[in-house]
Every structure is written in C-alpha cells, then in structure tokens.
Write a protein that holds these residues in place. Structure first.
Motif, PDB file in Angstrom:
ATOM      1  N   CYS A 297       0.864  -1.183   0.000  1.00  0.00           N
ATOM      2  CA  CYS A 297       0.000   0.000   0.000  1.00  0.00           C
ATOM      3  C   CYS A 297       0.895   1.225   0.000  1.00  0.00           C
ATOM      4  N   GLN A 298       0.554   2.209  -0.833  1.00  0.00           N
ATOM      5  CA  GLN A 298       1.345   3.430  -0.863  1.00  0.00           C
ATOM      6  C   GLN A 298       0.480   4.650  -0.622  1.00  0.00           C
ATOM      7  N   ILE A 299       0.916   5.471   0.333  1.00  0.00           N
ATOM      8  CA  ILE A 299       0.278   6.753   0.623  1.00  0.00           C
ATOM      9  C   ILE A 299       1.098   7.831  -0.060  1.00  0.00           C
ATOM     10  N   SER A 300       0.469   8.646  -0.903  1.00  0.00           N
ATOM     11  CA  SER A 300       1.189   9.693  -1.625  1.00  0.00           C
ATOM     12  C   SER A 300       0.502  11.037  -1.409  1.00  0.00           C
ATOM     13  N   GLY A 301       1.264  12.101  -1.586  1.00  0.00           N
ATOM     14  CA  GLY A 301       0.726  13.444  -1.442  1.00  0.00           C
ATOM     15  C   GLY A 301       1.840  14.451  -1.260  1.00  0.00           C
ATOM     16  N   ILE A 302       1.483  15.718  -1.258  1.00  0.00           N
ATOM     17  CA  ILE A 302       2.476  16.784  -1.143  1.00  0.00           C
ATOM     18  C   ILE A 302       3.116  16.781   0.237  1.00  0.00           C
ATOM     19  N   GLY A 303       4.241  17.458   0.358  1.00  0.00           N
ATOM     20  CA  GLY A 303       4.934  17.544   1.631  1.00  0.00           C
ATOM     21  C   GLY A 303       4.093  18.225   2.688  1.00  0.00           C
ATOM     22  N   GLY A 304       4.122  17.683   3.928  1.00  0.00           N
ATOM     23  CA  GLY A 304       3.417  18.286   5.041  1.00  0.00           C
ATOM     24  C   GLY A 304       1.952  17.932   5.133  1.00  0.00           C
ATOM     25  N   ILE A 305       1.476  17.034   4.282  1.00  0.00           N
ATOM     26  CA  ILE A 305       0.036  16.735   4.263  1.00  0.00           C
ATOM     27  C   ILE A 305      -0.353  15.682   5.291  1.00  0.00           C
ATOM     28  N   GLY A 306       0.637  14.996   5.862  1.00  0.00           N
ATOM     29  CA  GLY A 306       0.340  14.029   6.907  1.00  0.00           C
ATOM     30  C   GLY A 306       0.490  12.580   6.507  1.00  0.00           C
ATOM     31  N   ALA A 391      10.888   4.476  -6.841  1.00  0.00           N
ATOM     32  CA  ALA A 391      10.726   3.025  -6.857  1.00  0.00           C
ATOM     33  C   ALA A 391      12.055   2.295  -6.727  1.00  0.00           C
ATOM     34  N   ALA A 392      13.124   2.868  -7.290  1.00  0.00           N
ATOM     35  CA  ALA A 392      14.424   2.210  -7.225  1.00  0.00           C
ATOM     36  C   ALA A 392      14.914   2.085  -5.784  1.00  0.00           C
ATOM     37  N   GLN A 393      14.584   3.048  -4.940  1.00  0.00           N
ATOM     38  CA  GLN A 393      14.965   2.989  -3.536  1.00  0.00           C
ATOM     39  C   GLN A 393      14.145   1.940  -2.783  1.00  0.00           C
ATOM     40  N   VAL A 394      12.901   1.751  -3.200  1.00  0.00           N
ATOM     41  CA  VAL A 394      11.982   0.868  -2.490  1.00  0.00           C
ATOM     42  C   VAL A 394      12.151  -0.593  -2.894  1.00  0.00           C
ATOM     43  N   ARG A 395      12.377  -0.857  -4.176  1.00  0.00           N
ATOM     44  CA  ARG A 395      12.273  -2.229  -4.699  1.00  0.00           C
ATOM     45  C   ARG A 395      13.135  -3.245  -3.929  1.00  0.00           C
ATOM     46  N   PRO A 396      14.414  -2.948  -3.609  1.00  0.00           N
ATOM     47  CA  PRO A 396      15.209  -3.966  -2.895  1.00  0.00           C
ATOM     48  C   PRO A 396      14.717  -4.241  -1.475  1.00  0.00           C
ATOM     49  N   LEU A 397      13.850  -3.369  -0.943  1.00  0.00           N
ATOM     50  CA  LEU A 397      13.416  -3.487   0.443  1.00  0.00           C
ATOM     51  C   LEU A 397      12.106  -4.257   0.587  1.00  0.00           C
ATOM     52  N   ARG A 411       6.184  11.384  -1.718  1.00  0.00           N
ATOM     53  CA  ARG A 411       5.552  12.505  -2.415  1.00  0.00           C
ATOM     54  C   ARG A 411       5.176  12.124  -3.838  1.00  0.00           C
ATOM     55  N   ARG A 412       5.847  11.113  -4.375  1.00  0.00           N
ATOM     56  CA  ARG A 412       5.536  10.628  -5.714  1.00  0.00           C
ATOM     57  C   ARG A 412       4.622   9.417  -5.622  1.00  0.00           C
ATOM     58  N   MET A 413       3.778   9.242  -6.621  1.00  0.00           N
ATOM     59  CA  MET A 413       2.979   8.025  -6.732  1.00  0.00           C
ATOM     60  C   MET A 413       3.827   6.981  -7.459  1.00  0.00           C
ATOM     61  N   LEU A 414       4.213   5.938  -6.770  1.00  0.00           N
ATOM     62  CA  LEU A 414       5.084   4.902  -7.323  1.00  0.00           C
ATOM     63  C   LEU A 414       4.210   3.831  -7.970  1.00  0.00           C
ATOM     64  N   THR A 415       4.196   3.800  -9.273  1.00  0.00           N
ATOM     65  CA  THR A 415       3.229   2.970 -10.005  1.00  0.00           C
ATOM     66  C   THR A 415       3.838   1.712 -10.623  1.00  0.00           C
ATOM     67  N   SER A 416       5.103   1.428 -10.343  1.00  0.00           N
ATOM     68  CA  SER A 416       5.761   0.317 -11.043  1.00  0.00           C
ATOM     69  C   SER A 416       5.687  -1.007 -10.292  1.00  0.00           C
ATOM     70  N   PHE A 417       4.941  -1.063  -9.185  1.00  0.00           N
ATOM     71  CA  PHE A 417       4.840  -2.302  -8.414  1.00  0.00           C
ATOM     72  C   PHE A 417       3.496  -2.956  -8.694  1.00  0.00           C
ATOM     73  N   GLY A 418       3.534  -4.130  -9.292  1.00  0.00           N
ATOM     74  CA  GLY A 418       2.310  -4.833  -9.641  1.00  0.00           C
ATOM     75  C   GLY A 418       1.477  -5.165  -8.415  1.00  0.00           C
ATOM     76  N   GLY A 419       0.184  -4.842  -8.458  1.00  0.00           N
ATOM     77  CA  GLY A 419      -0.717  -5.146  -7.358  1.00  0.00           C
ATOM     78  C   GLY A 419      -0.716  -4.149  -6.228  1.00  0.00           C
ATOM     79  N   ALA A 420       0.148  -3.107  -6.289  1.00  0.00           N
ATOM     80  CA  ALA A 420       0.186  -2.111  -5.223  1.00  0.00           C
ATOM     81  C   ALA A 420      -1.099  -1.277  -5.239  1.00  0.00           C
ATOM     82  N   VAL A 421      -1.572  -0.921  -4.052  1.00  0.00           N
ATOM     83  CA  VAL A 421      -2.766  -0.089  -3.904  1.00  0.00           C
ATOM     84  C   VAL A 421      -2.330   1.323  -3.550  1.00  0.00           C
TER      85      VAL A 421
END
Length: 439
Positions: A297-306, A391-397, A411-421
C-alpha cells in the motif's frame, strides 16, 4: 505452444510452438539477451559490445554487433508486433513483455505475494515451471553470467524457498524431504534451505536428523566463510533442542519463526483525528484474517500533508495482525539537505533487526536483498518505508513472502509495483487539522 516465446531463464533464444527458431550463435544470443533484459529501452552499442566480449573487445566489435543485430532482425520477422529499432546511441527492442519468460515469472511471483497462501503456492509453481536451467545459459563469454546471471538465479531461489515454506505450512513435509536434500547439496551455504530442511525433518518426527542438518550447516559456514549461522537458524536449533516429543506450533501448519521480533514503529500521534476513510481503507487492506490482503500500500501526497502520521497510525492499528514484528525506516527521500538512505543501508538495518550479526550483513545490494527475502519468508511481518524517494529505492526493500505487507509513503505516486494499492491524500479541511507536526 501457440505463440512465440522469448527465453532468458535457461538457454537464450526465440521459440515458436516449442521449436527453437534462433539465434544461431552465442554472440547473437548475448545481444538478444541484453535487449530482452531492457525491453522498450535503448541499449547503447557500448553495452552490447560489453555483453558479448566483456572488458576486452576486439577492434572489430562495433561492426560485429551491427551484423548480429541484422541477423536477429531476420529471426524476428516472423514475430508479430515486434520491432528491433535503431535508436541512437544503440538499439531498442519493442515487444509485449509477456512474451518473455522472465517478465512472466516476475508477474506470477508478484501475484503470489498478494494472494492467499493456498493460491500463492500454485502461482509460484507456475512461475518456477518457466525455468529451463541456469539463466543466460548459452550466451558468449562470462560477462553476462557474472553481471546478471547470479541475480536472476537468486530470484528463482527466493521463489523456490517461498514455495517450500508454503508447502511446509500445508503439511507436505514428506514430499519436501524428497526435494530438499538435493537443493541443500547444490547450495550448502544457503541458511534458508537448511532452515526449511530442519523444519521438514522435525515435522516428520526426525528430531535427531534435524539437529544433524544444523551441525553440518554450521561446520560448513565456519570452515568456508569463518562465520556462525545467523540468528534465525540458531534459534530454530535451540527450539528443536528444547522441544518435547509433541510438535510445537512453530513446526506445524502455521509456524511462527523463531527469530527476533522487531517492534520499530515510531510512537503514534495521540491526538490523531481525521482521515477516517483512509484509515478504514488501509486497515482493511492490511489484513484481518491472519495474512495481508495486498502486498504493498502506498500513501502519496504533497509535503506536510500528513502521510507519515497516517502511515504510523494505521501501522499501530494493525500491528497485532503481524505477530512476527514491524520494521520501520525513514528513507529521507524528501528531506532538504539530507542524503536519501541507500537501499543497502536500509537492508543492513533490517537484517540487524532480524538478528543478523554486523559481520554477516552482505555488502552488495542484491545479496542483502536476497538475505532479507529469505529471513522474511513465511513471516507475518509489516514493513513501513517512510518518505521514499522513488521506486528504485523501495524495490530492494520488499519482502518476497505473501504473508508480509508493506506500507510506503512518498511525495511521488510509485506505479511500477504490480498489485500495489495507491492511497493519495488531499489537504484536510482546516477544522480537522491537528497540531502535531506532519511529514
């Protein structure tokens, strides 16, 4: 087979109706392999030369590669919707990635990670059937094998280990005792396989044999690498020694791993209010029936939004669904004047949290990521990756097990992970904002 298939997971080539149609030389196969590993992206002429000859190409190498490409185009003429285009500074192969066995394998593994255990096992079996031997088996030279082959083989081993772990939870230990000894003999330093072998033997009532596997594994590690077994294997050994004649819960249908149980979530915001829809959605997605309903699951949005406050609040809310622990790291992907945390540094922290000694933490990202996937295989574990850059920072983790869940903020919507919500955030109304700092 009714369609054309491009293979990398074994001998490299193009197959039509299960018949090899080319390429005919190892050099051409090296060029094809490099293009298939980068479908839809330009591969420079220099990289193609390196793929064929490594660091010592002949003077005629560039002209030779042009010739190999010309002959590859003749092979590809019969494949619909496929183009090997000249695109400076090199070439680009455009085709449906699902025609390539490697991408089908990864898609099936990704689906397994977000499926129920009873479905995940079948998907992993389907994925593993795509392999026809060591990857890149018939290309020219050693460069491709050394640079890329080992990483691809690690993907297969991680999927195989996860399939075996699922089979153990299903009570199929007798079948596995015909498979595991050969695997362990082929990979004698792989602690995860020793762990699975010990568990299968114990489930089968062969306690002494399980302890012998540990003694043999420890002797090899000490003799060949100068290290002791990791915490996971040592804890399993201890629990078998301490167990009575009745099989304990960790060796039966739904085992709990014997390693350390990390609890790394930052403190929840006591005055958290607002975002009820997002809290309900994320809480529903992150389990409730003993497993994760979605892998990422990924939460995205501008800086400071919570984003971080929401992620930490939800993680605390669902923490009891992940009894094997919660890992947390702030990746510093958007912090001014602070370098983002590298994947290797984050993996090192996770591995230490899971009981790996500093001296045993791998120094290469691929090896560290493989060790992390092995240690998290079959565990009900929540991983929170806060403030990710990309995504490159996240994928190995990412864990490889469908029993794990990952919650990412960026802050970015990472769309390269199959099945991610994706859960994008809007600004809260002023009346609902709380006065705790948000990230």
């Amino acid at each position: 087979m009714d369609t054309t298939e491009f293979r990398l997971l074994g001998p490299v080539g193009v197959w039509a109706r299960d018949k090899l149609i080319g390429p005919s030389t190892a050099q051409q196969r090296s060029v094809l392999a490099m293009l298939l590993l980068n479908v839809g992206r330009v591969v420079s002429l220099d990289r193609l030369v390196e793929a064929v000859w490594g660091q010592e190409p002949p003077v005629s190498a560039r002209n030779a590669v042009h010739g190999y490409v010309s002959r590859l185009r003749r092979v590809l003429v019969a494949v619909p919707d496929t183009e090997l285009a000249t695109s400076p500074p090199g070439y680009r192969l455009d085709l449906d990635p699902m025609l390539v066995d490697l991408y089908r394998f990864r898609t099936l593994v990704d689906r397994a990670r977000s499926s129920a255990p009873e479905e995940a096992g079948g998907l992993l079996r389907q994925a593993l059937r795509l392999w026809h031997g060591p990857p890149l088996a018939n290309v020219a030279g050693e460069w491709l094998h050394d640079a890329l082959g080992a990483a691809l083989w690690e993907e297969r081993l991680a999927a195989l280990e996860e399939r075996i772990a699922i089979d153990l939870r299903s009570g199929r230990h007798r079948e596995l005792l015909a498979e595991l000894p050969m695997l362990l003999s082929e990979h004698p330093l792989r602690e995860r396989l020793a762990y699975l072998m010990m568990t299968a033997l114990y489930q089968n009532g062969r306690r002494a044999a399980a302890l012998e596997v540990f003694r043999d594994a420890r002797a090899r590690l000490v003799e060949e690498l100068g290290i002791e077994p990791g915490a996971e294997l040592q804890n399993l050994h201890r629990r078998i020694l301490e167990a009575d004649s009745a099989a304990p819960s960790w060796a039966c249908g739904n085992p709990e791993h014997a390693g350390l149980v990390p609890a790394e979530l930052p403190a929840d915001v006591a005055t958290f209010i607002g975002r009820p829809a997002e809290v309900a959605r994320l809480s529903g997605l992150l389990g409730g029936d003993g497993r994760s309903r979605t892998g990422i699951c990924q939460i995205s949005g501008i800086g400071g939004i919570g984003k971080s406050a929401l992620a930490i609040h939800v993680a605390h809310f669902v923490a009891d669904r992940f009894p094997d622990g919660q890992l947390y790291v702030n990746l510093q992907g958007a912090t001014p004047e602070v370098d983002p945390v590298t994947p290797l540094a984050a993996l090192g922290r996770f591995l230490r949290s899971l009981g790996v000694a500093d001296s045993a933490v791998p120094v290469e990202v691929e090896e560290a990521a493989g060790r992390f996937r092995s240690l998290t295989g079959g565990r009900r574990l929540l991983v929170v990756l806060d403030n990710a850059r990309d995504a490159a920072q996240v994928r190995p983790l990412l864990p490889g097990s469908p029993t794990c869940a990952v919650l990412v903020t960026s802050r970015r919507m990472l769309t390269s992970f199959g099945g991610a919500v994706q859960v994008p955030l809007d600004v809260l109304p002023v009346s609902l904002r709380y006065h705790e700092p948000c990230r």
